[in-house]
Write a protein that holds these residues in place. Structure first.
Motif, PDB file in Angstrom:
ATOM      1  N   GLY A 191      -4.274   4.148   2.449  1.00 23.22           N
ATOM      2  CA  GLY A 191      -3.318   3.544   3.377  1.00 23.22           C
ATOM      3  C   GLY A 191      -1.962   3.341   2.735  1.00 23.22           C
ATOM      4  N   ALA A 192      -1.943   3.146   1.399  1.00 24.07           N
ATOM      5  CA  ALA A 192      -0.673   3.048   0.691  1.00 24.07           C
ATOM      6  C   ALA A 192       0.023   4.405   0.648  1.00 24.07           C
ATOM      7  N   ALA A 193      -0.775   5.487   0.605  1.00 24.54           N
ATOM      8  CA  ALA A 193      -0.194   6.829   0.699  1.00 24.54           C
ATOM      9  C   ALA A 193       0.479   7.008   2.054  1.00 24.54           C
ATOM     10  N   VAL A 194      -0.206   6.561   3.097  1.00 28.08           N
ATOM     11  CA  VAL A 194       0.371   6.622   4.446  1.00 28.08           C
ATOM     12  C   VAL A 194       1.635   5.765   4.513  1.00 28.08           C
ATOM     13  N   ALA A 195       1.561   4.550   3.956  1.00 27.19           N
ATOM     14  CA  ALA A 195       2.717   3.650   3.974  1.00 27.19           C
ATOM     15  C   ALA A 195       3.910   4.274   3.257  1.00 27.19           C
ATOM     16  N   ALA A 196       3.669   4.882   2.085  1.00 25.31           N
ATOM     17  CA  ALA A 196       4.753   5.509   1.335  1.00 25.31           C
ATOM     18  C   ALA A 196       5.336   6.695   2.100  1.00 25.31           C
ATOM     19  N   ALA A 197       4.461   7.523   2.671  1.00 22.25           N
ATOM     20  CA  ALA A 197       4.926   8.684   3.433  1.00 22.25           C
ATOM     21  C   ALA A 197       5.695   8.255   4.675  1.00 22.25           C
ATOM     22  N   MET A 198       5.207   7.202   5.357  1.00 27.27           N
ATOM     23  CA  MET A 198       5.898   6.694   6.537  1.00 27.27           C
ATOM     24  C   MET A 198       7.275   6.156   6.175  1.00 27.27           C
ATOM     25  N   THR A 199       7.355   5.422   5.074  1.00 28.95           N
ATOM     26  CA  THR A 199       8.635   4.856   4.657  1.00 28.95           C
ATOM     27  C   THR A 199       9.617   5.964   4.314  1.00 28.95           C
ATOM     28  N   GLN A 200       9.153   6.985   3.600  1.00 31.42           N
ATOM     29  CA  GLN A 200      10.025   8.112   3.280  1.00 31.42           C
ATOM     30  C   GLN A 200      10.567   8.763   4.551  1.00 31.42           C
ATOM     31  N   GLN A 201       9.696   8.952   5.537  1.00 26.76           N
ATOM     32  CA  GLN A 201      10.108   9.611   6.772  1.00 26.76           C
ATOM     33  C   GLN A 201      11.061   8.742   7.578  1.00 26.76           C
ATOM     34  N   VAL A 202      10.719   7.463   7.721  1.00 28.05           N
ATOM     35  CA  VAL A 202      11.532   6.564   8.546  1.00 28.05           C
ATOM     36  C   VAL A 202      12.928   6.386   7.961  1.00 28.05           C
ATOM     37  N   MET A 203      13.007   6.237   6.635  1.00 30.75           N
ATOM     38  CA  MET A 203      14.315   5.991   6.018  1.00 30.75           C
ATOM     39  C   MET A 203      15.262   7.171   6.202  1.00 30.75           C
ATOM     40  N   GLY A 204      14.718   8.360   6.402  1.00 36.07           N
ATOM     41  CA  GLY A 204      15.569   9.529   6.582  1.00 36.07           C
ATOM     42  C   GLY A 204      15.652  10.034   8.001  1.00 36.07           C
ATOM     43  N   ASP A 205      15.071   9.292   8.955  1.00 36.61           N
ATOM     44  CA  ASP A 205      15.029   9.739  10.351  1.00 36.61           C
ATOM     45  C   ASP A 205      16.083   9.018  11.179  1.00 36.61           C
TER      46      ASP A 205
END
Length: 403
Positions: A191-205
């Motif tokens: 879930g931390a992998a998901v959280a990190a991937a989500m944060t990366q995507q959101v910050m650049g979207d």
């Protein structure tokens, strides 16, 4: 002496031997931890046997066990708990009942379980979410995602991102009384992998107007490129998450293929044409010296190009947040990362700390010397440990001070 007495003596001797060889003085409450770990290993062996007999898949057996532990969404005097089904995925909301003139903080939680058998409705997540919502006067929302073996990457990523896009909208946050400047994305393990991937995507979207103020990653799994890091070597047969189980999770997250699993076990699954990506996970340069402990970074044996053609997720940053480039990492918000000494995934978190700091991100790193993978689960009876409660206290305290 009768046969029963002999069997009892032999059993006690084997148990004491296992205790002595596996659980050193570094662990608190070792007998309780031993029983927990032994029970999990027995269940894993049962799942493997049922799969070999063709009766059911390894994961289907664990799914059945998880269903017995599901906690219903029951509100109490401090927190309102409700469920929603969004595109066939469970979303659970914990909303503090405290009366305040201020808008609430929000914690978006992605659960662990290797994308295979977890759910936000398990007892330890329920305990954590209630405590966090009440202590922080917050809205804690946890979203499930579809699981293996039926669904593989990028389904889990898509489920999480669809939910996140819908939640991080002004009208949605207003509905729950959330301050849009005080949002944290949190996850543990996979879930931390998901959280990190989500944060990366959101910050650049640019299509998502509301950005998280912080992210918190609890013993994250962040890459599949190197399965021979020092933490893998030291914890191959470790507590809660041995290498065999981790590799099975990671390989079947991408697809069902025994050859892929075997290649990952021997660390021969990355083709030479993708060798340029190894710099992002090179522990010889990114791991702090005290964690190298004399381990030698060996020359890589490359795998077949067919592996990536068949399973492109193996080099996809959405499944491997450590593969994000420096420009992406430089956009990341204030970050909390917790790592545990006796954890096969320890070095993933340590390398992410290094890479984020190298790109100017403010990171608070908490390393638990006596910790092990899954420590956060140990906060509900009869599986509670003092260590689990301390970790929860550290996480909630950090969020309280920084969100």
């Amino acid at each position: 002496m009768g046969p029963k007495a002999v069997c009892l003596i032999i059993s006690c001797t084997l148990l004491a031997w296992y205790m002595h060889t596996t659980f050193s003085a570094n662990f608190e409450q070792p007998w309780k931890l031993m029983l927990m770990d032994s029970s999990l290993k027995i269940l894993q062996h049962m799942a493997s046997l049922l799969e070999k007999l063709g009766l059911m898949s390894f994961w289907d057996f664990l799914h059945i066990l998880m269903r017995w532990q599901i906690v219903e969404p029951i509100s109490d005097e401090n927190v309102t708990v409700t469920d929603a089904i969004v595109k066939d995925v469970l979303v659970r909301y914990y909303v503090s009942k405290k009366k305040s003139h201020e808008l609430k903080r929000a914690i978006i939680y992605f659960h662990g379980g290797g994308a295979s058998f977890g759910t936000i409705a398990l007892p330890h997540y329920d305990v954590f979410a209630r405590l966090a919502a009440n202590t922080l006067d917050a809205v804690v929302v946890g979203s499930d995602y579809r699981k293996i073996p039926k669904y593989h990457h990028p389904t889990q990523w898509s489920d999480a991102y669809d939910f996140l896009k819908s939640f991080l909208q002004p009208e949605t946050l207003a509905k729950y009384g959330v301050d849009p400047t005080r949002v944290c994305i949190l996850g543990d393990s996979s879930g931390a992998a998901v959280a990190a991937a989500m944060t990366q995507q959101v910050m650049g979207d640019p299509e998502i107007p509301i950005k998280p103020k912080a992210q918190a990653l609890i013993y994250p799994v962040l890459q599949m490129l190197d399965t021979d890091m020092p933490s893998y070597r030291e914890n191959e047969y470790g507590i809660m998450l041995p290498k065999s189980l981790l590799i099975k999770m990671m390989s079947e997250y991408l697809g069902i293929d025994e050859s892929l699993e075997q290649a990952m076990k021997s660390n021969q699954h990355i083709p030479a044409e993708y060798s340029h990506l190894l710099k992002f996970v090179n522990w010889s340069t990114l791991l702090p010296e005290r964690f190298k402990k004399g381990h030698v970074y060996t020359e890589r044996i490359y795998g077949s190009s067919e592996i990536v053609k068949k399973f492109p997720g193996i080099v996809d940053p959405r499944a491997n947040p450590l593969l994000a480039n420096d420009s992406t990492l430089s956009l990341q918000p204030l970050t909390y990362i917790l790592t545990c000494q006796y954890d096969i995934l320890r070095d993933d978190g340590l390398i992410y700390v290094s890479r984020l700091r190298n790109n100017g991100v403010q990171v608070f790193h908490e390393h638990i010397e006596e910790g092990f993978h899954g420590s956060l689960m140990c906060i509900h009876k009869p599986f509670d440990l003092d260590l689990g409660w301390r970790l929860v206290g550290k996480i909630i305290s950090w969020i309280n001070e920084n969100l």
